[in-house]
Design a protein around this motif. Structure first.
Motif, PDB file in Angstrom:
ATOM      1  N   ASP A 118       0.845  -1.191   0.000  1.00 42.32           N
ATOM      2  CA  ASP A 118       0.000   0.000   0.000  1.00 42.32           C
ATOM      3  C   ASP A 118       0.885   1.247   0.000  1.00 42.32           C
ATOM      4  OD1 ASP A 118      -1.909   1.908   0.222  1.00 42.32           O
ATOM      5  OD2 ASP A 118      -2.685   1.267   2.176  1.00 42.32           O
ATOM      6  N   LEU A 119       0.987   1.908  -1.156  1.00 38.64           N
ATOM      7  CA  LEU A 119       1.792   3.125  -1.269  1.00 38.64           C
ATOM      8  C   LEU A 119       0.927   4.380  -1.281  1.00 38.64           C
ATOM      9  CD1 LEU A 119       4.554   2.140  -3.878  1.00 38.64           C
ATOM     10  CD2 LEU A 119       4.669   2.148  -1.374  1.00 38.64           C
ATOM     11  N   GLN A 120      -0.379   4.223  -1.072  1.00 33.25           N
ATOM     12  CA  GLN A 120      -1.253   5.389  -1.106  1.00 33.25           C
ATOM     13  C   GLN A 120      -0.836   6.465  -0.101  1.00 33.25           C
ATOM     14  OE1 GLN A 120      -3.856   6.472   1.192  1.00 33.25           O
ATOM     15  NE2 GLN A 120      -4.358   8.176  -0.177  1.00 33.25           N
ATOM     16  N   PRO A 121      -0.479   6.109   1.153  1.00 29.11           N
ATOM     17  CA  PRO A 121      -0.072   7.156   2.097  1.00 29.11           C
ATOM     18  C   PRO A 121       1.179   7.918   1.646  1.00 29.11           C
ATOM     19  CG  PRO A 121      -0.615   5.137   3.260  1.00 29.11           C
ATOM     20  CD  PRO A 121      -0.554   4.785   1.813  1.00 29.11           C
ATOM     21  N   MET A 122       2.048   7.268   0.904  1.00 28.42           N
ATOM     22  CA  MET A 122       3.293   7.893   0.458  1.00 28.42           C
ATOM     23  C   MET A 122       3.041   9.058  -0.490  1.00 28.42           C
ATOM     24  SD  MET A 122       6.394   6.028  -1.632  1.00 28.42           S
ATOM     25  CE  MET A 122       7.763   6.966  -2.314  1.00 28.42           C
ATOM     26  N   PHE A 123       1.950   8.982  -1.267  1.00 30.87           N
ATOM     27  CA  PHE A 123       1.704   9.994  -2.295  1.00 30.87           C
ATOM     28  C   PHE A 123       0.599  10.977  -1.918  1.00 30.87           C
ATOM     29  CE2 PHE A 123       3.918   6.632  -4.476  1.00 30.87           C
ATOM     30  CZ  PHE A 123       4.825   7.344  -5.245  1.00 30.87           C
ATOM     31  N   ALA A 124      -0.022  10.794  -0.778  1.00 29.57           N
ATOM     32  CA  ALA A 124      -1.033  11.752  -0.331  1.00 29.57           C
ATOM     33  C   ALA A 124      -0.363  13.095  -0.045  1.00 29.57           C
ATOM     34  CB  ALA A 124      -1.725  11.230   0.923  1.00 29.57           C
ATOM     35  N   GLY A 125      -0.820  14.148  -0.721  1.00 30.32           N
ATOM     36  CA  GLY A 125      -0.236  15.468  -0.537  1.00 30.32           C
ATOM     37  C   GLY A 125       1.026  15.708  -1.327  1.00 30.32           C
ATOM     38  N   PHE A 126       1.489  14.694  -2.061  1.00 29.67           N
ATOM     39  CA  PHE A 126       2.716  14.833  -2.856  1.00 29.67           C
ATOM     40  C   PHE A 126       2.422  14.831  -4.347  1.00 29.67           C
ATOM     41  CE2 PHE A 126       6.014  12.300  -5.155  1.00 29.67           C
ATOM     42  CZ  PHE A 126       6.990  13.284  -5.212  1.00 29.67           C
ATOM     43  N   TYR A 127       1.618  13.884  -4.774  1.00 30.40           N
ATOM     44  CA  TYR A 127       1.261  13.764  -6.184  1.00 30.40           C
ATOM     45  C   TYR A 127       0.078  14.688  -6.482  1.00 30.40           C
ATOM     46  CZ  TYR A 127       0.831  11.130 -10.597  1.00 30.40           C
ATOM     47  OH  TYR A 127       0.805  10.753 -11.924  1.00 30.40           O
ATOM     48  N   PRO A 128      -0.030  15.243  -7.694  1.00 29.09           N
ATOM     49  CA  PRO A 128      -1.181  16.086  -8.029  1.00 29.09           C
ATOM     50  C   PRO A 128      -2.502  15.414  -7.672  1.00 29.09           C
ATOM     51  CG  PRO A 128       0.439  16.215  -9.775  1.00 29.09           C
ATOM     52  CD  PRO A 128       0.940  15.179  -8.815  1.00 29.09           C
ATOM     53  N   SER A 129      -3.343  16.087  -6.919  1.00 26.72           N
ATOM     54  CA  SER A 129      -4.546  15.476  -6.356  1.00 26.72           C
ATOM     55  C   SER A 129      -5.596  15.125  -7.406  1.00 26.72           C
ATOM     56  CB  SER A 129      -5.167  16.408  -5.311  1.00 26.72           C
ATOM     57  OG  SER A 129      -5.524  17.654  -5.902  1.00 26.72           O
ATOM     58  N   THR A 130      -5.475  15.665  -8.610  1.00 30.76           N
ATOM     59  CA  THR A 130      -6.437  15.383  -9.672  1.00 30.76           C
ATOM     60  C   THR A 130      -6.149  14.064 -10.383  1.00 30.76           C
ATOM     61  OG1 THR A 130      -5.068  16.732 -11.143  1.00 30.76           O
ATOM     62  CG2 THR A 130      -6.969  17.805 -10.105  1.00 30.76           C
TER      63      THR A 130
END
Length: 281
Positions: A126-138
């Motif tokens: 599960d890498l979702q927490p790693m990209f929350a707030g980092f990757y473009p939210s759209t």
């Protein structure tokens, strides 16, 4: 893990440990730019990481050290609900196969149970927490981009090599707009220029801007970058003006298309996603 679904029993460290023990880890994109024989010849003894529909790059079973990354969607792992597990495993499950990593990156993505993978060894990542707030939210990250950053942070410089990550549409394969291809290319090339990862050029390709700087040493990379940004900005504005005109002309067609799509029966994928989100009774 909220929303992860059944089977999310493996921690991040255990799943990432599948990639340990190799001097090089080669992430192979499903791209026309990939030449597997050439990669194997130049990276003997490396771990090769394949993604989802490996028949896009493998014409015959792969005999080297390999891991298969199976990306999840709202209905579970894509190769599971599309019933492609057996077809994919036939191409990667040789004697050196290190198993499947079922990958979740988006908030709505759900793991599939290990039992759904035709007997292969499965870990869930599960890498979702790693990209929350980092990757473009759209958008949501591609599997290759997400894993490349996770492994680069785990291993440090020099061990992660990306092959075929061109973000170019071809006659055979399309690009999905739920990923931010521009952001990913900028990020990956910046990491490569900084030495944190390596990127294979793909079938003899090289950057024409690198060739320009070599031909004219007085022209620095920084100057090329600034001028390129200026030129691209001008061309993008011209494209936007043309797109605005096209949107105005095609508005009636868009309304007809929307009405026709509303009449289409629900897909199997949508039905599976709905069933996965229903509370147990």
């Amino acid at each position: 893990m909220s929303g992860a679904g059944e089977g999310a029993a493996f921690g991040e460290g255990e799943a990432l440990s599948r990639f340990d023990g190799f001097e090089r880890v080669i992430l192979v994109a499903n791209s026309d730019a990939v030449d597997i024989a050439d990669l194997q010849a130049r990276h003997a003894g490396a771990l090769f990481v394949f993604f989802n529909k490996v028949y896009k790059v493998l014409g015959r079973p792969f005999a080297g050290d390999a891991v298969l990354v199976a990306r999840s969607g709202p209905a579970g792992a894509n190769i599971v609900y599309r019933r492609e597990v057996a077809d994919v495993l036939r191409l990667v499950s040789g004697p050196k196969f290190r198993g499947i990593v079922n990958l979740r990156v988006g908030a709505q993505e759900r793991f599939s149970p290990a039992a759904d993978f035709e007997g292969a060894t499965v870990a869930h990542l599960d890498l979702q927490p790693m990209f929350a707030g980092f990757y473009p939210s759209t958008h949501v990250p591609t599997s290759g981009f997400a894993l490349a950053l996770a492994l680069a942070e785990r291993f440090g410089p020099g061990r992660v090599v990306l092959a075929g990550f061109t973000a170019r549409r071809s006659e055979a394969w399309k690009l999905f707009h739920d990923h931010d291809w521009t952001f990913e290319q900028v990020a990956m090339r910046a990491l490569a220029r900084s030495g944190l990862i390596a990127m294979e050029p793909g079938r003899g390709e090289r950057s024409p801007f690198d060739a320009l700087c070599e031909r004219f040493p007085a022209v620095s990379r920084e100057t090329v970058a600034l001028v390129a940004a200026e030129v691209l900005g001008e061309r993008l504005e011209g494209t936007n003006m043309a797109v605005d005109r096209l949107v105005s002309v095609t508005k009636p067609l868009a309304r007809v298309d929307k009405a026709l799509r509303a009449l289409k029966p629900r897909t199997r994928k949508a039905k599976l996603a709905d069933a996965a989100t229903k509370p147990a009774t």
